[in-house]
Structures are given as structure tokens and as C-alpha cells.
Design an enzyme around this catalytic site. Structure first.
Site, PDB file in Angstrom:
ATOM      1  N   LYS A 107      30.603  35.726  35.476  1.00 13.34           N
ATOM      2  CA  LYS A 107      31.424  34.809  35.308  1.00 13.34           C
ATOM      3  C   LYS A 107      30.296  33.780  35.222  1.00 13.34           C
ATOM      4  O   LYS A 107      30.704  32.806  34.343  1.00 13.34           O
ATOM      5  CB  LYS A 107      32.359  34.510  36.440  1.00 13.34           C
ATOM      6  CG  LYS A 107      33.580  35.758  36.265  1.00 13.34           C
ATOM      7  CD  LYS A 107      34.741  35.092  37.073  1.00 13.34           C
ATOM      8  CE  LYS A 107      35.975  36.085  36.572  1.00 13.34           C
ATOM      9  NZ  LYS A 107      37.105  35.792  37.629  1.00 13.34           N
ATOM     10  N   LYS A 191      36.218  45.117  30.606  1.00 11.09           N
ATOM     11  CA  LYS A 191      37.565  45.475  31.380  1.00 11.09           C
ATOM     12  C   LYS A 191      38.689  44.501  30.715  1.00 11.09           C
ATOM     13  O   LYS A 191      38.279  43.401  30.359  1.00 11.09           O
ATOM     14  CB  LYS A 191      37.304  45.459  32.737  1.00 11.09           C
ATOM     15  CG  LYS A 191      37.153  43.903  33.453  1.00 11.09           C
ATOM     16  CD  LYS A 191      37.613  43.986  34.850  1.00 11.09           C
ATOM     17  CE  LYS A 191      37.665  42.724  35.524  1.00 11.09           C
ATOM     18  NZ  LYS A 191      39.025  42.675  36.228  1.00 11.09           N
ATOM     19  N   LYS A 194      42.687  39.118  33.161  1.00 12.39           N
ATOM     20  CA  LYS A 194      43.647  38.060  32.908  1.00 12.39           C
ATOM     21  C   LYS A 194      43.010  36.762  32.300  1.00 12.39           C
ATOM     22  O   LYS A 194      43.768  36.266  31.596  1.00 12.39           O
ATOM     23  CB  LYS A 194      44.011  37.561  34.519  1.00 12.39           C
ATOM     24  CG  LYS A 194      45.020  38.380  35.124  1.00 12.39           C
ATOM     25  CD  LYS A 194      45.424  37.529  36.242  1.00 12.39           C
ATOM     26  CE  LYS A 194      45.321  38.356  37.797  1.00 12.39           C
ATOM     27  NZ  LYS A 194      44.181  38.425  38.303  1.00 12.39           N
TER      28      LYS A 194
HETATM   29  N1  AQP Z   1      41.015  45.987  34.068  1.00 12.77           N
HETATM   30  C1  AQP Z   1      41.397  46.573  35.338  1.00 12.77           C
HETATM   31  N2  AQP Z   1      41.571  48.059  35.587  1.00 12.77           N
HETATM   32  C2  AQP Z   1      41.989  48.366  36.720  1.00 12.77           C
HETATM   33  N3  AQP Z   1      42.052  47.670  37.648  1.00 12.77           N
HETATM   34  C3  AQP Z   1      41.868  46.330  37.675  1.00 12.77           C
HETATM   35  N4  AQP Z   1      42.233  45.402  38.385  1.00 12.77           N
HETATM   36  C4  AQP Z   1      41.847  44.072  37.643  1.00 12.77           C
HETATM   37  N5  AQP Z   1      41.609  44.288  36.313  1.00 12.77           N
HETATM   38  C5  AQP Z   1      41.559  45.756  36.179  1.00 12.77           C
HETATM   39  C6  AQP Z   1      42.585  45.237  39.789  1.00 12.77           C
HETATM   40  O1  AQP Z   1      43.730  44.350  39.835  1.00 12.77           O
HETATM   41  C7  AQP Z   1      43.731  43.968  41.140  1.00 12.77           C
HETATM   42  C8  AQP Z   1      44.031  42.389  41.000  1.00 12.77           C
HETATM   43  O2  AQP Z   1      42.697  41.768  40.547  1.00 12.77           O
HETATM   44  P1  AQP Z   1      42.469  40.412  40.700  1.00 12.77           P
HETATM   45  O3  AQP Z   1      43.663  39.435  40.633  1.00 12.77           O
HETATM   46  O4  AQP Z   1      41.727  40.488  42.320  1.00 12.77           O
HETATM   47  O5  AQP Z   1      41.245  39.921  39.802  1.00 12.77           O
HETATM   48  P2  AQP Z   1      40.309  40.583  38.937  1.00 12.77           P
HETATM   49  O6  AQP Z   1      39.834  41.869  39.581  1.00 12.77           O
HETATM   50  O7  AQP Z   1      39.270  39.761  38.875  1.00 12.77           O
HETATM   51  O8  AQP Z   1      41.150  40.970  37.896  1.00 12.77           O
HETATM   52  P3  AQP Z   1      41.368  40.307  36.375  1.00 12.77           P
HETATM   53  O9  AQP Z   1      42.492  40.519  36.109  1.00 12.77           O
HETATM   54  O10 AQP Z   1      40.291  40.304  35.377  1.00 12.77           O
HETATM   55  O11 AQP Z   1      41.367  38.534  36.858  1.00 12.77           O
HETATM   56  P4  AQP Z   1      40.297  37.564  36.545  1.00 12.77           P
HETATM   57  O12 AQP Z   1      40.283  37.582  34.984  1.00 12.77           O
HETATM   58  O13 AQP Z   1      41.160  36.039  36.993  1.00 12.77           O
HETATM   59  O14 AQP Z   1      39.163  37.753  36.988  1.00 12.77           O
HETATM   60  C9  AQP Z   1      42.260  44.344  41.897  1.00 12.77           C
HETATM   61  O15 AQP Z   1      42.379  45.274  42.829  1.00 12.77           O
HETATM   62  C10 AQP Z   1      41.592  44.703  40.624  1.00 12.77           C
HETATM   63  O16 AQP Z   1      40.554  45.503  41.040  1.00 12.77           O
END
Ligand code: AQP
Length: 335
Positions: A107, A191, A194
Site C-alpha cells: 500500500k 489478489k 475492495k
Molecule cells: N482476495 C481475497 N481472497 C480471500 N480472502 C480475502 N480477504 C480479503 N481479500 C481476500 C479476507 O477478507 C477478510 C476481510 O478483509 P478486510 O476487509 O480486512 O481487508 P483486506 O484483507 O485488506 O481485503 P481487501 O478486500 O483487499 O480490502 P482493501 O482493498 O480495503 O485492503 C479478511 O479475513 C481477509 O483476509
């Protein structure tokens, strides 16, 4: 009974990676706590209105999954103990280990040097450790991307216990063997996320059937036609994981059925598996979101119950570090 804690950031609408990697493993149970980690969402620049809306949406999604019945469902910012615990834990964390976190590096790199890296982005894993340790958590069900942060929480707990005396339970990550790291549909080496600016990179849990079909058919794959998992076929491997996640069928069974039928036939089957897999959740979500007052009441009750559990642990950590409870009680009596 193992104590479970997990969270989701309200940083946009949830995608099928969040669903397959995390939510579908979460269970309604009195020993399970599920948190909308809204304080984590301000570690990158954010829009206050969107934060409020996304927090209500994420809470609605977890209600639609039935997690409020039995578990404690709450928003992090409603329980101030998280922030105080985080500050106590900074005394056992080092800048070096925080800078080594993969998510921080990715990030920070994406923001670039000119934009400046918010200090909160570096501190994020310490707040996450506070979230977990406050509830004497044994297990943290997360996707693969959060494994490193849970391991750091364990290291900090161990260090704190050694330095100040037995205080925290040592948590461990619980990672599903299937679909723990769903990849972007437009770049299957990254990956699904969001915060990805490309809407076609992710399938949202709210996407209607025609949008899901379009996104799956447009998913990036290699130029072959045989369907099997391989490092040379990251796009097909990802679609196999998605279909296995939604149907519960092992990847080998899917390969046996789709191997020689070409990518088009396979993608159509993946799209239908996602559409059908999300259908019941989408219907329930629409019903839940129609009553925002009920969501607010669930969060308020969840915050009350979470605070009851967090306070004694915070008090113990404070005492161990030399902040006696008796002085705080006396201060409370001052005008
Ligand atoms: N691509 C993924 N595959 C499997 N699990 C995933 N998780 C996130 N992306 C994947 C799991 O979803 C839970 C919630 O995630 P989070 O809201 O804590 O944020 P993150 O891990 O940083 O996921 P994002 O969607 O990529 O959000 P942003 O873009 O805001 O950083 C966690 O258990 C995570 O492991």
C-alpha cells in the site's frame, strides 16, 4: 470452546474474495466476535460519508449471514478500549517489523513517495493486534493476506507477556484450505481487493446475475483451452478455486468434468455457480438493508457486550504496565 475474533474493513463493498476467504467460515456462536473494523478504514484517505455508509452496509451483510444471532457483532469505533490497547502495544512493537509487513509495503508503494505515507498505515497491524488480544482470542479466521498480521499479534502478545507478566492469550490464524486467496479477475497475479480501482477486477457480493456473468466471461485467462490448475494458468486456477468455493466440489472433480470442454463452457459454469451461490445471501441482504434502524440497534447492543469483555483485559494490561486501576477510579470521581 475456542474463542474466535475476526473483522472486516468498511472500505467499499465486499467482494467474493472476502466472502470465500473469510465470511463463509464465520459462525454464530457465543464465543465468536465479529467486528466492522472502521478505525482501520482511515489508514488510507477516506470519505466520511462513504465510511458511515459502508460501515452500515458491512454490518447489514454480517446480519444477513445470521452472525448477530449468537455471536457478538459490533463496530470497532464504538469500543474505545481498542485504541487504548493499541497504544499500550506500541511499547512492544518495533518500526522495523511493521515496515516489513507485506500489506504495508504494497500500500505504501501504491501511494508513492510524493503523496506521503500515513502513519496509520504503518500502525495498522498494532491496532489489529489490539482488536484480537482484547478478547483473549484463540483463533482468527482470515484470508491468506491477513496471516502475517495475526502472526504479528501473536509475537506482540508473547513479548508483552514476557516483559510485563502473563496477560494475553496467544492467537493463531485459521485459514481455509480452499479459496484463501482469490485473485483479481483482470490480473490473476494480484489478489482481489475492495480498493482496486478497476470494477471488473472483482465480483461484489451485490452484483446482479448479468454483471456477474459479464465479469466472469471477461476474466483474463491464458490462450490455451484445457482447464486444469497450474502456475502457468493463474486465471483458470483462480476460476477453479472460485467455483470450488461456491459449489463445495473439489478442484479435481471440476477438472475431470471441464478439462476438455474449452474455456467458454467452463466460464459459463463458473458464472452460474457464483450467481446461484450468492442468490440467497443477496435476497436476505436486501431485506436487512431495508431496516437501517435494526442494524443500528444490533451494533449498539454488540458494542455494549464487547465493552464488557474488553474492559477487564484492558484493565489487566494497564495494571501490568504500571497504570493502577485505583487511580483511574479516583480520577473518575473528580468533577
Ligand atoms: N482476495 C481475497 N481472497 C480471500 N480472502 C480475502 N480477504 C480479503 N481479500 C481476500 C479476507 O477478507 C477478510 C476481510 O478483509 P478486510 O476487509 O480486512 O481487508 P483486506 O484483507 O485488506 O481485503 P481487501 O478486500 O483487499 O480490502 P482493501 O482493498 O480495503 O485492503 C479478511 O479475513 C481477509 O483476509
Amino acid at each position: 470452546m475456542a474463542r474466535v475474533f475476526s473483522g472486516v474493513q468498511p472500505t467499499g463493498e465486499a467482494h467474493i474474495g472476502n466472502y470465500l476467504g473469510a465470511f463463509r467460515h464465520w459462525r454464530p456462536d457465543p464465543e465468536h466476535m465479529y467486528c466492522i473494523v472502521d478505525l482501520h478504514a482511515i489508514t488510507v484517505e477516506h470519505d466520511p460519508e462513504a465510511l458511515e455508509r459502508d460501515t452500515r452496509f458491512m454490518a447489514g451483510l454480517l446480519v444477513a449471514l445470521g452472525l448477530h444471532e449468537g455471536s457478538i457483532l459490533f463496530a470497532q469505533s464504538d469500543v474505545p478500549a481498542h485504541v487504548e490497547m493499541m497504544w499500550l502495544l506500541t511499547s512492544v512493537a518495533t518500526v522495523g517489523e511493521l515496515e516489513r509487513m507485506t500489506q504495508f509495503k504494497a500500500k505504501a508503494r501504491a501511494l508513492g513517495r510524493r503523496a506521503g505515507i500515513p502513519a496509520g498505515l504503518l500502525m495498522y497491524p498494532v491496532l489489529m493486534a489490539a482488536d484480537i488480544l482484547l478478547y483473549r482470542t484463540d483463533e482468527v479466521p482470515v484470508g491468506e493476506d491477513q496471516k502475517q498480521h495475526v502472526e504479528l499479534a501473536r509475537d506482540l502478545a508473547e513479548r508483552f507477556n514476557r516483559r510485563y507478566g502473563e496477560t494475553f492469550v496467544l492467537p493463531k490464524p485459521a485459514i481455509s484450505p480452499v479459496a484463501a486467496r482469490i485473485k483479481s479477475l483482470s490480473d490473476p497475479t494480484r489478489k482481489m481487493s475492495k480498493s482496486d480501482a478497476d470494477p471488473d477486477s472483482k465480483i461484489l457480493v451485490t452484483d446482479p446475475p448479468d454483471v456477474i456473468r459479464r465479469k466472469v466471461m471477461a476474466a483474463v485467462t491464458d490462450s490455451g483451452r484445457e482447464v486444469y490448475p497450474s502456475p502457468e494458468k493463474p486465471g483458470i486456477t483462480n476460476l477453479l478455486e472460485i467455483m470450488s468455493g461456491f459449489t463445495g466440489r473439489p478442484v479435481e472433480a471440476l477438472v475431470a468434468e471441464y478439462r476438455d470442454g474449452g474455456y467458454g463452457r467452463f466460464k459459463r459454469a463458473v458464472a452460474e455457480a457464483v450467481v446461484e451461490g450468492l442468490r440467497p445471501l443477496q435476497a436476505e441482504l436486501a431485506r436487512v438493508l431495508a431496516d437501517p434502524g435494526a442494524i443500528e440497534r444490533i451494533l449498539a447492543e454488540g458494542a455494549r457486550r464487547a465493552s464488557e469483555r474488553a474492559e477487564p483485559v484492558l484493565r489487566l494490561a494497564r495494571e501490568r504496565m504500571g497504570f493502577p486501576a485505583v487511580r483511574r477510579l479516583a480520577a473518575g470521581a473528580l468533577p
